[in-house]
Structure formats: structure tokens, C-alpha cells
Design a protein around this motif. Structure first.
Motif, short mmCIF file in Angstrom:
data_model
loop_
_atom_site.label_atom_id
_atom_site.label_comp_id
_atom_site.label_asym_id
_atom_site.label_seq_id
_atom_site.Cartn_x
_atom_site.Cartn_y
_atom_site.Cartn_z
N ALA A 105 0.83 -1.21 0.00
CA ALA A 105 0.00 0.00 0.00
C ALA A 105 0.86 1.26 0.00
N LEU A 106 2.14 1.10 0.32
CA LEU A 106 3.07 2.23 0.35
C LEU A 106 3.67 2.40 -1.03
N THR A 107 2.83 2.77 -1.99
CA THR A 107 3.24 2.79 -3.40
C THR A 107 4.32 3.81 -3.72
N SER A 108 4.41 4.88 -2.95
CA SER A 108 5.44 5.88 -3.24
C SER A 108 6.73 5.64 -2.46
N ALA A 109 6.77 4.59 -1.66
CA ALA A 109 7.95 4.31 -0.84
C ALA A 109 9.10 3.78 -1.69
N THR A 110 10.28 4.22 -1.36
CA THR A 110 11.50 3.69 -1.97
C THR A 110 12.19 2.85 -0.91
N TRP A 111 12.16 1.54 -1.10
CA TRP A 111 12.70 0.61 -0.12
C TRP A 111 14.20 0.43 -0.32
N ILE A 112 14.95 0.40 0.79
CA ILE A 112 16.39 0.16 0.74
C ILE A 112 16.71 -1.00 1.68
N LYS A 113 17.77 -1.72 1.34
CA LYS A 113 18.20 -2.81 2.23
C LYS A 113 19.68 -2.69 2.51
N PRO A 119 21.78 -13.34 -0.60
CA PRO A 119 20.88 -13.86 -1.64
C PRO A 119 19.71 -14.70 -1.12
N THR A 120 19.80 -15.21 0.09
CA THR A 120 18.70 -16.02 0.61
C THR A 120 17.60 -15.16 1.22
N GLY A 121 17.75 -13.86 1.17
CA GLY A 121 16.71 -12.96 1.62
C GLY A 121 16.67 -12.69 3.10
N ASN A 122 17.78 -12.92 3.79
CA ASN A 122 17.81 -12.66 5.22
C ASN A 122 18.04 -11.18 5.49
N CYS A 123 17.00 -10.41 5.26
CA CYS A 123 17.16 -8.98 5.47
C CYS A 123 15.80 -8.32 5.61
N VAL A 124 15.84 -7.14 6.13
CA VAL A 124 14.67 -6.28 6.16
C VAL A 124 14.96 -5.08 5.28
N GLU A 125 13.92 -4.40 4.88
CA GLU A 125 14.05 -3.20 4.07
C GLU A 125 13.38 -2.05 4.80
N LEU A 126 13.92 -0.86 4.62
CA LEU A 126 13.39 0.35 5.23
C LEU A 126 12.99 1.34 4.16
N ALA A 127 11.98 2.15 4.47
CA ALA A 127 11.57 3.22 3.56
C ALA A 127 11.19 4.44 4.38
N ALA A 128 11.70 5.60 3.98
CA ALA A 128 11.30 6.86 4.61
C ALA A 128 9.96 7.26 4.01
N LEU A 129 8.98 7.57 4.87
CA LEU A 129 7.65 7.94 4.41
C LEU A 129 7.48 9.45 4.40
N SER A 130 6.52 9.92 3.65
CA SER A 130 6.33 11.36 3.47
C SER A 130 5.99 12.10 4.76
N GLY A 140 7.48 11.59 7.55
CA GLY A 140 8.68 11.61 8.38
C GLY A 140 8.93 10.31 9.11
N SER A 141 7.98 9.39 9.08
CA SER A 141 8.17 8.11 9.76
C SER A 141 8.95 7.16 8.86
N ILE A 142 9.29 6.00 9.41
CA ILE A 142 10.08 5.01 8.68
C ILE A 142 9.36 3.67 8.74
N ALA A 143 9.17 3.07 7.57
CA ALA A 143 8.52 1.76 7.49
C ALA A 143 9.59 0.68 7.37
N MET A 144 9.28 -0.49 7.91
CA MET A 144 10.19 -1.63 7.86
C MET A 144 9.39 -2.85 7.42
N ARG A 145 9.94 -3.61 6.45
CA ARG A 145 9.28 -4.82 5.99
C ARG A 145 10.27 -5.95 5.82
N ASN A 146 9.75 -7.16 5.76
CA ASN A 146 10.55 -8.35 5.48
C ASN A 146 10.72 -8.42 3.96
N SER A 147 11.94 -8.48 3.49
CA SER A 147 12.18 -8.48 2.05
C SER A 147 11.63 -9.73 1.37
N ARG A 148 11.44 -10.81 2.12
CA ARG A 148 10.88 -12.04 1.52
C ARG A 148 9.38 -11.95 1.36
#
Length: 77
Positions: free
Chosen positions: A11-19, A25-36, A38-46
Motif C-alpha cells: 500500500a506504500l506505493t510511493s515508498a523507496t525501499w532500501i536494504k 541472496p537467501t533474503g535474510n534482510c529487512v528493508e526500510l523506507a522513509a515515508l512522506s 517523516g516516519s520510517i517503514a520496515m518490511r521483510n524483504s521475503r
């Protein structure tokens, strides 16, 4: 659609996710995105369409400082 512990990451269509450069390569990471707002979203990259947890910048700063100080090292040993 809302989750009890966050919002749908896709739903965060304008978010630019970074890891981390420490991700692997096995996907053991989370990704962060700065939201408009000022908050920060975190998701599981898998699961990029699953829930994203949203934190204030102060909350993320406190977590990063604790991680840098080794406060959570016992959790990954």
C-alpha cells in the motif's frame, strides 16, 4: 487492508525501499523506507506484500544506537 501490527507494505506505493549491504541472496534482510510524514517503514524483504511496521525517526534512531552499542548482540549469538 490493515494488519494488527502494521500496514500492507504494497500500500506504500510511493515508498523507496532500501536494504542493507549486509543482506544476502537467501533474503535474510529487512528493508526500510522513509515515508512522506517523516516516519520510517520496515518490511521483510521475503514478503514485500505483507505487513510493514511503521516507526518514528526517534524510535529507529534509538534502535540503531542500541544495535551499535551491542545491546542486542545476545539475540543473534
Amino acid at each position: 487492508m490493515e494488519f494488527s501490527n502494521g500496514i500492507r507494505a504494497d500500500a506504500l506505493t510511493s515508498a523507496t525501499w532500501i536494504k542493507s549491504s549486509h543482506s544476502n541472496p537467501t533474503g535474510n534482510c529487512v528493508e526500510l523506507a522513509a515515508l512522506s510524514d517523516g516516519s520510517i517503514a520496515m518490511r521483510n524483504s521475503r514478503d514485500p506484500h505483507g505487513p510493514a511496521l511503521v516507526y518514528t525517526r526517534a524510535e529507529v534512531a534509538a534502535f540503531v544506537a542500541g544495535a551499535q552499542d551491542g545491546d542486542f548482540d545476545a539475540m543473534i549469538v
